[in-house]
Design a protein around this motif. Structure first.
Motif, PDB file in Angstrom:
ATOM      1  N   ALA A  39       0.809  -1.221   0.000  1.00 30.60           N
ATOM      2  CA  ALA A  39       0.000   0.000   0.000  1.00 30.60           C
ATOM      3  C   ALA A  39       0.841   1.268   0.000  1.00 30.60           C
ATOM      4  N   SER A  40       2.014   1.229   0.624  1.00 31.24           N
ATOM      5  CA  SER A  40       2.784   2.468   0.775  1.00 31.24           C
ATOM      6  C   SER A  40       3.995   2.572  -0.142  1.00 31.24           C
ATOM      7  N   CYS A  41       4.311   1.517  -0.885  1.00 29.68           N
ATOM      8  CA  CYS A  41       5.436   1.590  -1.809  1.00 29.68           C
ATOM      9  C   CYS A  41       4.973   2.301  -3.083  1.00 29.68           C
ATOM     10  N   VAL A  42       5.554   3.467  -3.340  1.00 29.14           N
ATOM     11  CA  VAL A  42       5.153   4.256  -4.502  1.00 29.14           C
ATOM     12  C   VAL A  42       6.106   4.087  -5.677  1.00 29.14           C
ATOM     13  N   ASP A  43       7.279   3.511  -5.418  1.00 35.73           N
ATOM     14  CA  ASP A  43       8.228   3.248  -6.491  1.00 35.73           C
ATOM     15  C   ASP A  43       9.139   2.102  -6.074  1.00 35.73           C
ATOM     16  N   PRO A  44       8.981   0.926  -6.628  1.00 33.40           N
ATOM     17  CA  PRO A  44       8.024   0.567  -7.660  1.00 33.40           C
ATOM     18  C   PRO A  44       6.627   0.346  -7.057  1.00 33.40           C
ATOM     19  N   VAL A  45       5.610   0.684  -7.813  1.00 31.62           N
ATOM     20  CA  VAL A  45       4.237   0.427  -7.388  1.00 31.62           C
ATOM     21  C   VAL A  45       4.039  -1.085  -7.400  1.00 31.62           C
ATOM     22  N   MET A  46       3.381  -1.603  -6.358  1.00 33.12           N
ATOM     23  CA  MET A  46       3.153  -3.051  -6.303  1.00 33.12           C
ATOM     24  C   MET A  46       1.822  -3.370  -5.648  1.00 33.12           C
ATOM     25  N   THR A  47       1.337  -4.548  -5.969  1.00 37.00           N
ATOM     26  CA  THR A  47       0.128  -5.073  -5.339  1.00 37.00           C
ATOM     27  C   THR A  47       0.556  -6.019  -4.221  1.00 37.00           C
ATOM     28  N   GLU A  48      -0.399  -6.477  -3.437  1.00 34.46           N
ATOM     29  CA  GLU A  48      -0.079  -7.470  -2.410  1.00 34.46           C
ATOM     30  C   GLU A  48       0.429  -8.753  -3.059  1.00 34.46           C
ATOM     31  N   ALA A  49      -0.102  -9.110  -4.216  1.00 33.21           N
ATOM     32  CA  ALA A  49       0.375 -10.302  -4.934  1.00 33.21           C
ATOM     33  C   ALA A  49       1.829 -10.109  -5.363  1.00 33.21           C
ATOM     34  N   ASP A  50       2.170  -8.905  -5.805  1.00 33.81           N
ATOM     35  CA  ASP A  50       3.559  -8.616  -6.168  1.00 33.81           C
ATOM     36  C   ASP A  50       4.466  -8.740  -4.942  1.00 33.81           C
ATOM     37  N   ALA A  51       4.004  -8.202  -3.818  1.00 32.95           N
ATOM     38  CA  ALA A  51       4.789  -8.281  -2.583  1.00 32.95           C
ATOM     39  C   ALA A  51       4.966  -9.744  -2.176  1.00 32.95           C
ATOM     40  N   ARG A  52       3.922 -10.544  -2.307  1.00 28.85           N
ATOM     41  CA  ARG A  52       4.003 -11.970  -1.981  1.00 28.85           C
ATOM     42  C   ARG A  52       5.059 -12.645  -2.857  1.00 28.85           C
ATOM     43  N   ASP A  53       5.066 -12.324  -4.149  1.00 32.36           N
ATOM     44  CA  ASP A  53       6.066 -12.902  -5.061  1.00 32.36           C
ATOM     45  C   ASP A  53       7.469 -12.428  -4.701  1.00 32.36           C
TER      46      ASP A  53
END
Length: 173
Positions: A114-128
């Motif tokens: 939610a707070s990462c603005v660069d790179p923008v990511m989703t929770e699925a991206d964070a999980r990966d």
């Protein structure tokens, strides 16, 4: 007395950037070579002044790998999402333990996304991402995300900058 509208016009959400190295295999190779360097250095005694230290080649390999490692670093920039969004995020990830404010499994990933603005990511991206970086790196990302939402310091203090400036002033005298 300052006008609240003027103050709000100047206000910007807190930000923080951190870097993590994405090439874990490279980190392991540097650590292996550092161990090898330590081993060859423990008992080495030159037989004459012209003899070169056997760890010199290993040290050169480490230096080259460290440069490659810097190239594999990625910067992550975090920004405060606002009190309502932050409160909602906390509410979406309640802890089953009454002594904790949030679920320690799901909340860090959600806050980072939610707070990462660069790179923008989703929770699925964070999980990966969490599948390939280690726990220390995950903690680094979470600490940065947590800090932009919870740090109370007015102006961040830099010990390194203060030390350099103090040394420069001392040299001028």
């Amino acid at each position: 007395m300052p006008d609240i509208k003027a103050l709000l016009a100047k206000a910007k959400p807190r930000e923080r950037a951190v870097k993590i190295m994405l090439d874990g295999a490279l980190a392991g190779e540097i650590e292996r070579l550092e161990g090898e360097l330590l081993t060859v250095s423990e008992d080495w005694q030159p037989s004459d002044l012209a003899e070169q230290h056997p760890g010199r080649e290993i040290a050169a390999q480490i230096a080259a790998l460290r440069e490659t490692a810097r190239e594999s670093e990625a910067e992550f920039r975090f920004r405060y999402i606002g009190d309502e969004a932050y409160s909602s995020l906390l509410a979406e990830h309640p802890s089953t333990d009454n002594n904790q404010a949030f679920d320690s499994e799901s909340f860090p990933r959600a806050l980072i996304a939610a707070s990462c603005v660069d790179p923008v990511m989703t929770e699925a991206d964070a999980r990966d991402l969490f599948k390939v970086i280690n726990q220390g790196q995950i903690q680094t990302l979470f600490d940065a995300a947590w800090d932009v939402h919870n740090s109370a310091s007015l102006v961040p203090f830099s010990l390194a900058a203060s030390a350099l400036l103090a040394a420069a002033v001392g040299a001028e005298k």
